[in-house]
Enzyme design. Structure first.
Site, short mmCIF file in Angstrom:
data_model
loop_
_atom_site.label_atom_id
_atom_site.label_comp_id
_atom_site.label_asym_id
_atom_site.label_seq_id
_atom_site.Cartn_x
_atom_site.Cartn_y
_atom_site.Cartn_z
N SER A 262 0.80 -1.22 0.00
CA SER A 262 0.00 0.00 0.00
C SER A 262 0.83 1.27 0.00
CB SER A 262 -0.92 0.01 1.23
OG SER A 262 -0.13 -0.02 2.42
N CYS A 263 2.16 1.15 0.13
CA CYS A 263 2.98 2.36 0.31
C CYS A 263 3.91 2.65 -0.86
CB CYS A 263 3.80 2.24 1.60
SG CYS A 263 2.81 2.22 3.09
N PHE A 264 4.87 1.77 -1.13
CA PHE A 264 5.91 2.09 -2.09
C PHE A 264 5.38 2.49 -3.46
CE2 PHE A 264 9.66 -0.40 0.01
CZ PHE A 264 9.53 0.39 1.13
N ASP A 267 3.42 5.89 -3.20
CA ASP A 267 4.21 7.02 -2.72
C ASP A 267 5.26 7.46 -3.74
OD1 ASP A 267 2.70 6.88 -0.47
OD2 ASP A 267 4.25 6.05 0.83
#
Length: 423
Positions: A262-264, A267
């Site tokens: 859900s992040c890399f 982002d």
């Protein structure tokens, strides 16, 4: 302290639970009443190692959940932990940040207590100043003496989030005033970690930069792995030697299918779009994404080299989550692999210790199994896509395959006759 956490999702629930575990009184505002009810029963709506154990200790005591904003005026700190999903162009969608900020402002109207509204969600630099503060202050008017603002990014790894919260590498707090920063710092006083205080924008940028750098290490390692594969070199031997250099360190040098979660992905893309908005061309960051997007296709190419046409071939897929110790399949590298297998007419049997139910929402027609052995029965080939530790113990189960063609996207197996996507 009294702490209110807006959002009972992954970051919000872990953050709230850990602060309650440290002795604070914590309220979660979660608009999904079903999730709120589960939290109040001590049942986590997500899987995270050690979370259920902590919830059982604190739910109904110093942790509660509700689906409205009433009562939050007693909070010393109000943490915004809502999602910032990617928009179609990859930039961050701030609608939930805006909505939460407006609701906080209306809920605090008339309060004379000092509150520190703190953003924990990952947001583009400038968001707290340009979005959160105006949205909160609009219904409050000019009462700057009773409200402070901070940015306190989270650095939690899924599957290890509890340990990461309680034993952090650092605590970053950006604020509008020293008073606001000190309030947030007090909430962490039981933790042993360096505290870095910055401006709001710098704190926001620290989170984006950390994720972008780690993603870069992964894509760099994969590109080196692809070269090593052509040269007949084990990239894991190479990176072991590289990682001992204290300037580099061994973390995030494992070559394979690339990064997900859900992040890399979101982002890095959000940082790319932010750079472009200011007239910069982020060549390196775009290459990081490009390498990551191409990597899953390499395991399909390798599979076709080994067994030929995939039509009507049974392929066992072991590992569906984007990483081990979680049921999260967001941007999992298994999704493009499975999509390509289906497009080429393969028959898929799948197993994951935790993520089968999550993946069924994306691929409902696959054959899902409750153990690796049954998924391997009669398979023409096996792809290992997630580094679950229990996969390292597999051995005799592979004898149930029609053909023992086994290709790893993550280096976890300990048996012989295995080929890796990068090694």
């Amino acid at each position: 302290m009294n702490i209110t956490v807006i959002g009972g999702g992954y970051v919000g629930l872990v953050t709230a639970s850990c602060f309650a575990y440290l002795g604070h009184t914590v309220r979660i505002v979660e608009i999904d009443t079903g999730k709120a009810d589960l939290i109040n029963q001590g049942v986590p709506p997500i899987y995270e190692d050690k979370l259920e154990e902590i919830l059982r200790q604190i739910s109904g005591k110093n942790l509660s959940a509700q689906s409205h904003y009433e009562g939050i005026e007693d909070a010393d700190i109000i943490l915004i932990c809502v999602g910032t999903p990617p928009q179609d162009d990859g930039s961050a969608d701030l609608r939930y940040i805006t909505g939460a900020s407006e609701s906080i402002g209306y809920a605090l109207k008339g309060s004379t207590k000092y509150h520190v509204i703190t953003v924990k969600s990952t947001v583009p630099p400038g968001t707290t100043e340009s979005v959160v503060i105006p949205a909160v202050m609009k219904p409050l008017g000019d009462i700057s003496d009773t409200v402070g603002f901070c940015m306190n990014p989270e650095f939690l790894r899924e599957g290890r989030a509890i340990d990461d919260f309680l034993h952090p590498d650092r605590i970053v707090i950006g604020g509008t005033s020293q008073k606001a920063i000190e309030v947030v710092q007090k909430a962490y006083e039981k933790l042993d970690a360096p505290v870095i205080t910055t401006s709001l924008k710098a704190a926001e940028m620290i989170k984006y930069t950390s994720n972008a750098f780690l993603a870069t290490k992964i894509s760099f390692s994969n590109e080196i792995g692809n070269i090593c594969k052509k040269l007949g070199i084990d990239v894991y031997e190479v990176m072991k030697g590289v990682g001992y250099d204290h300037r580099i360190n061994p973390y995030f040098l494992n070559a394979g299918l690339g990064f997900g979660g859900s992040c890399f992905p979101k982002d890095v893309m959000a940082l790319i779009r932010l750079a472009e908005r200011y007239g910069e061309e982020p060549v390196l960051l775009k290459s990081v994404i490009e390498v990551n997007e191409q990597q899953p296709g390499r395991i399909i190419q390798l599979l076709r080299t080994r067994i030929g046409d995939l039509k009507e071939k049974k392929i066992a897929v072991l590992g569906l989550a984007f990483k081990d110790n979680t049921d999260d399949v967001r941007d999992s590298r298994s999704i493009p692999v499975i999509s390509e297998l289906l497009e080429q007419g393969a028959i898929i049997s799948a197993f994951d210790p935790m993520a089968a139910d999550s993946m069924k929402k994306i691929f409902p027609s696959l054959s899902y199994y409750t153990n690796a052995g049954d998924a391997l029965e009669g398979a023409d080939a096996c792809l290992v896509l997630t580094e679950w530790p229990e996969f390292s113990k597999l051995g005799s189960e592979f004898a149930r395959m029609k053909n023992q063609v086994i290709i790893e996207g993550r280096k976890i197996l300990s048996c012989s006759g295995i080929e890796g996507v990068c090694w």
